[in-house]
Write a protein that holds these residues in place. Structure first.
Motif, PDB file in Angstrom:
ATOM      1  N   GLU A   1       0.832  -1.200   0.000  1.00  0.00           N
ATOM      2  CA  GLU A   1       0.000   0.000   0.000  1.00  0.00           C
ATOM      3  C   GLU A   1       0.871   1.256   0.000  1.00  0.00           C
ATOM      4  O   GLU A   1       0.597   2.224  -0.743  1.00  0.00           O
ATOM      5  N   GLU A   2       1.929   1.244   0.800  1.00  0.00           N
ATOM      6  CA  GLU A   2       2.842   2.392   0.841  1.00  0.00           C
ATOM      7  C   GLU A   2       3.571   2.574  -0.486  1.00  0.00           C
ATOM      8  O   GLU A   2       3.960   3.695  -0.838  1.00  0.00           O
ATOM      9  N   ALA A   3       3.749   1.472  -1.236  1.00  0.00           N
ATOM     10  CA  ALA A   3       4.398   1.540  -2.547  1.00  0.00           C
ATOM     11  C   ALA A   3       3.438   1.974  -3.644  1.00  0.00           C
ATOM     12  O   ALA A   3       3.828   2.061  -4.812  1.00  0.00           O
ATOM     13  N   GLY A   4       2.185   2.219  -3.284  1.00  0.00           N
ATOM     14  CA  GLY A   4       1.217   2.717  -4.242  1.00  0.00           C
ATOM     15  C   GLY A   4       0.361   1.666  -4.902  1.00  0.00           C
ATOM     16  O   GLY A   4      -0.384   1.972  -5.844  1.00  0.00           O
TER      17      GLY A   4
ATOM     18  N   ARG B   1       4.854  -5.461 -11.150  1.00  0.00           N
ATOM     19  CA  ARG B   1       4.811  -4.350 -10.197  1.00  0.00           C
ATOM     20  C   ARG B   1       4.985  -4.864  -8.776  1.00  0.00           C
ATOM     21  O   ARG B   1       5.676  -4.250  -7.955  1.00  0.00           O
TER      22      ARG B   1
ATOM     23  N   CYS C   1      -5.570  -5.658  -8.190  1.00  0.00           N
ATOM     24  CA  CYS C   1      -4.691  -6.109  -7.116  1.00  0.00           C
ATOM     25  C   CYS C   1      -4.586  -7.630  -7.141  1.00  0.00           C
ATOM     26  O   CYS C   1      -5.314  -8.308  -7.861  1.00  0.00           O
TER      27      CYS C   1
END
Length: 349
Positions: free
Chosen positions: A70-73, A125, A215
């Motif tokens: 999540e922090e990586a987008g 990704r 996702c």
């Protein structure tokens, strides 16, 4: 008309201060029991009764990894704390957990190469993001892709299950799989990477138009392993258009090219030459390894779930899946040079 909600599930949801309006079983997935929950106040959730094969600590790993993603987008399911702050809940001798709900399309098979391209892009990704996470998993499942171990398990099963009423139907299949496994050359020794661990197509949530992947889900299989095994496991799922529930498995080079193009576009520089060159052999290895696992389950009937609406028994369903994986492996071998070419073009240009 909605079916009554079992009291057990109401008890579990109470630990999260959720009063369910509707609870529907989610049929995809072979290991955990999964439910789509709608709260009376509107939000939707995913509730899972976790298979006993997974230790409670896996939920802590999932929490760390999904926070990082999540922090990586990246959009990712987040494991939600219960009222006591824990990221899992023990009720009725089971471990339960709750996730936020992410809407989208889920596929059991890949009918068009564009789906494989989108899945490849998401896996690329994710691998790029995970490469930046310095974290040692608290739990691990050693031997997930330990091909010799799965080979021995099938050998032992064939030796010890002669009393099974379908033994005569399954034994020739088992022998055929073992013969193919014996012919596999060893894969190269490379550094292990943190990976998802089960990148089958049903673990991707697509957008409503199927153009992109929103996702990945189901992080119980988080592991460190050679990345070519993760990619091989992905390709064996994405490049078999008929899917797992048929004996007529096949390998689509068109799907493979699309998947590799999507992956390399996002993570191509991450892989070493030795890693990407091993992808075709790794994919073949995974097909045969999974064929061995399904074949052993056709006699042990103790691991994979099965669909009583599709077949007459657990044994029969696992046998169908084993035959399908062996068929796809044969199809891949007949197109091995084209596969090699596709990998070289994607990663070397």
């Amino acid at each position: 008309m909605n079916a009554p909600i079992p009291e057990q599930i109401r008890d579990v949801l109470a630990a999260y201060d959720i009063i369910p309006a509707r609870v529907h079983p989610v049929k995809s997935g072979l290991i955990n029991r999964t439910y789509h929950v709608t709260d009376v106040n509107g939000p939707d959730y995913i509730l899972q009764a976790v298979n006993g094969m997974f230790p409670p600590g896996i939920n802590l790993d999932i929490d760390v990894v999904t926070r990082h993603l999540e922090e990586a987008g990246l959009l990712t399911p987040r494991i939600l704390p219960a009222r006591d702050g824990m990221v899992f809940h023990r009720e009725h001798s089971r471990i339960w957990r709750l996730f936020n709900y992410i809407s989208g399309n889920i596929h059991q098979q890949v009918r068009h190469p564009d789906l494989a391209r989108a899945a490849g892009a998401m896996l690329g990704r994710m691998h790029g993001a995970l490469a930046l996470l310095d974290y040692e998993l608290q739990t691990s499942r050693p031997g997930t892709h330990d091909t010799p171990r799965h080979t021995r398990h099938l050998e032992d099963t064939l030796e010890n299950s002669k009393g099974h009423d379908r033994y005569d139907a399954v034994k020739p299949l088992g022998n055929a799989i073992l013969a193919r496994l014996e012919q596999l050359p060893p894969l190269p020794a490379v550094a292990e990477r943190l990976v998802h661990g089960d990148p089958k197509i049903s673990n991707f949530i697509f957008t409503g138009d199927d153009r992109d992947v929103k996702c990945m889900v189901d992080f119980d299989t988080l592991a460190r392993m050679p990345v070519y095994l993760e990619i091989g496991d992905a390709l064996r799922s994405w490049c078999n258009p008929p899917g797992e529930d048929t004996v007529d498995g096949c390998f689509s080079v068109a799907h493979c090219r699309a998947a590799l193009d999507g992956y390399a576009g996002h993570a191509g520089d991450l892989l070493t030459r030795e890693e990407w060159q091993a992808i075709p052999q790794a994919t073949l290895t995974i097909y045969l390894e999974l064929a061995a696992r399904f074949c052993a389950d056709a006699l042990n009937e103790d691991y994979f779930s099965w669909d009583a609406g599709r077949v007459g028994s657990h044994s029969e369903h696992s046998e169908i899946r084993a035959r399908g994986q062996l068929s796809a492996a044969t199809s891949l071998q007949n197109q091995f040079s084209e596969f090699d070419d596709a990998v070289a073009k994607a990663f070397y240009g």
